[in-house]
Design a protein around this motif. Structure first.
Motif, short mmCIF file in Angstrom:
data_model
loop_
_atom_site.label_atom_id
_atom_site.label_comp_id
_atom_site.label_asym_id
_atom_site.label_seq_id
_atom_site.Cartn_x
_atom_site.Cartn_y
_atom_site.Cartn_z
N TRP A 138 -34.86 -40.36 74.36
CA TRP A 138 -33.39 -40.14 73.83
C TRP A 138 -33.18 -40.52 72.22
O TRP A 138 -32.12 -40.44 71.79
CB TRP A 138 -32.51 -40.98 74.68
N ARG A 139 -34.38 -40.76 71.61
CA ARG A 139 -34.11 -40.80 70.08
C ARG A 139 -33.95 -39.66 69.31
O ARG A 139 -33.58 -39.71 68.00
CB ARG A 139 -35.28 -41.56 69.55
N VAL A 140 -34.25 -38.41 70.03
CA VAL A 140 -33.67 -37.42 69.21
C VAL A 140 -32.19 -36.91 69.35
O VAL A 140 -31.97 -36.53 70.73
CB VAL A 140 -34.65 -36.07 69.64
N PRO A 141 -31.70 -36.68 68.28
CA PRO A 141 -30.11 -36.13 68.71
C PRO A 141 -29.78 -35.04 69.53
O PRO A 141 -29.04 -34.72 70.37
CB PRO A 141 -29.83 -35.83 67.34
N LEU B 171 -30.18 -35.49 73.09
CA LEU B 171 -28.58 -36.37 73.50
C LEU B 171 -27.75 -35.20 73.50
O LEU B 171 -27.02 -35.11 74.70
CB LEU B 171 -28.35 -37.42 72.44
N ALA C 30 -24.21 -37.90 68.48
CA ALA C 30 -25.39 -37.83 68.78
C ALA C 30 -26.35 -38.40 67.52
O ALA C 30 -27.35 -39.14 67.98
CB ALA C 30 -25.97 -36.35 69.18
N GLU C 31 -26.08 -37.97 66.59
CA GLU C 31 -26.83 -38.54 65.45
C GLU C 31 -26.75 -40.07 65.40
O GLU C 31 -27.66 -40.70 64.95
CB GLU C 31 -26.33 -37.95 63.81
N SER D 171 -28.59 -41.64 68.22
CA SER D 171 -30.06 -41.66 67.76
C SER D 171 -30.31 -42.92 66.81
O SER D 171 -31.54 -43.46 67.08
CB SER D 171 -30.39 -40.08 67.36
N ASP D 172 -29.79 -42.86 65.78
CA ASP D 172 -30.15 -43.73 64.68
C ASP D 172 -29.95 -45.14 65.27
O ASP D 172 -30.80 -46.02 65.08
CB ASP D 172 -28.87 -43.66 63.63
#
Length: 136
Positions: free
Chosen positions: A94-97, A100, A32-33, A36-37
């Protein structure tokens, strides 16, 4: 018209889409991290690419003496507005881990829709718009 910069951008964006696909297949929750990145990085790259198209490519095509090429540029410009808005909503969601990790299947569905549309758009630009721009 020299469009090498746009070609490089497309290669980079397509590479980022491939990387998102690979990370997703390896496990959305577990990655997820990194996902997101990569979403944020891809969004930034696309933002600059679209700005360059809006400020340079589309105006140049609009000034083209060939009406068919000018119309093609306008069609692509208008079409991109809808896709850009869809992609922006995708990034916002969906940019937030944690989002996700909480809904991997929701992300997978959204990514399949939005990233496929983006991939197809890039392919059409490579096959139709950019060859016309090279001749303009």
């Amino acid at each position: 018209m020299d469009i090498q910069r746009y070609d490089r951008d497309h290669r980079q964006i397509l590479s980022q889409i491939d990387a998102l696909r690979a990370l997703s297949q390896a496990g959305i929750g577990e990655n997820a991290e990194a996902i997101s990145d990569l979403i944020i990085s891809t969004a930034s790259h696309i933002k600059f690419h679209l700005a360059a198209e809006d400020q340079v490519l589309y105006p140049a095509l609009a000034r083209c003496k060939d009406p068919a090429t000018a119309a093609l540029g306008e069609r692509y410009r208008l079409e991109m507005q809808g896709l850009a808005a869809s992609f922006a909503r995708f990034v916002q969601q969906w940019r937030v881990p944690a989002r996700l990790a909480a809904d991997p299947e929701g992300f997978r569905r959204a990514a399949n829709t939005v990233l496929r549309a983006l991939f197809e758009r890039l392919q059409r630009e490579n096959a139709e718009l950019y060859p016309a721009a090279r001749l303009a």
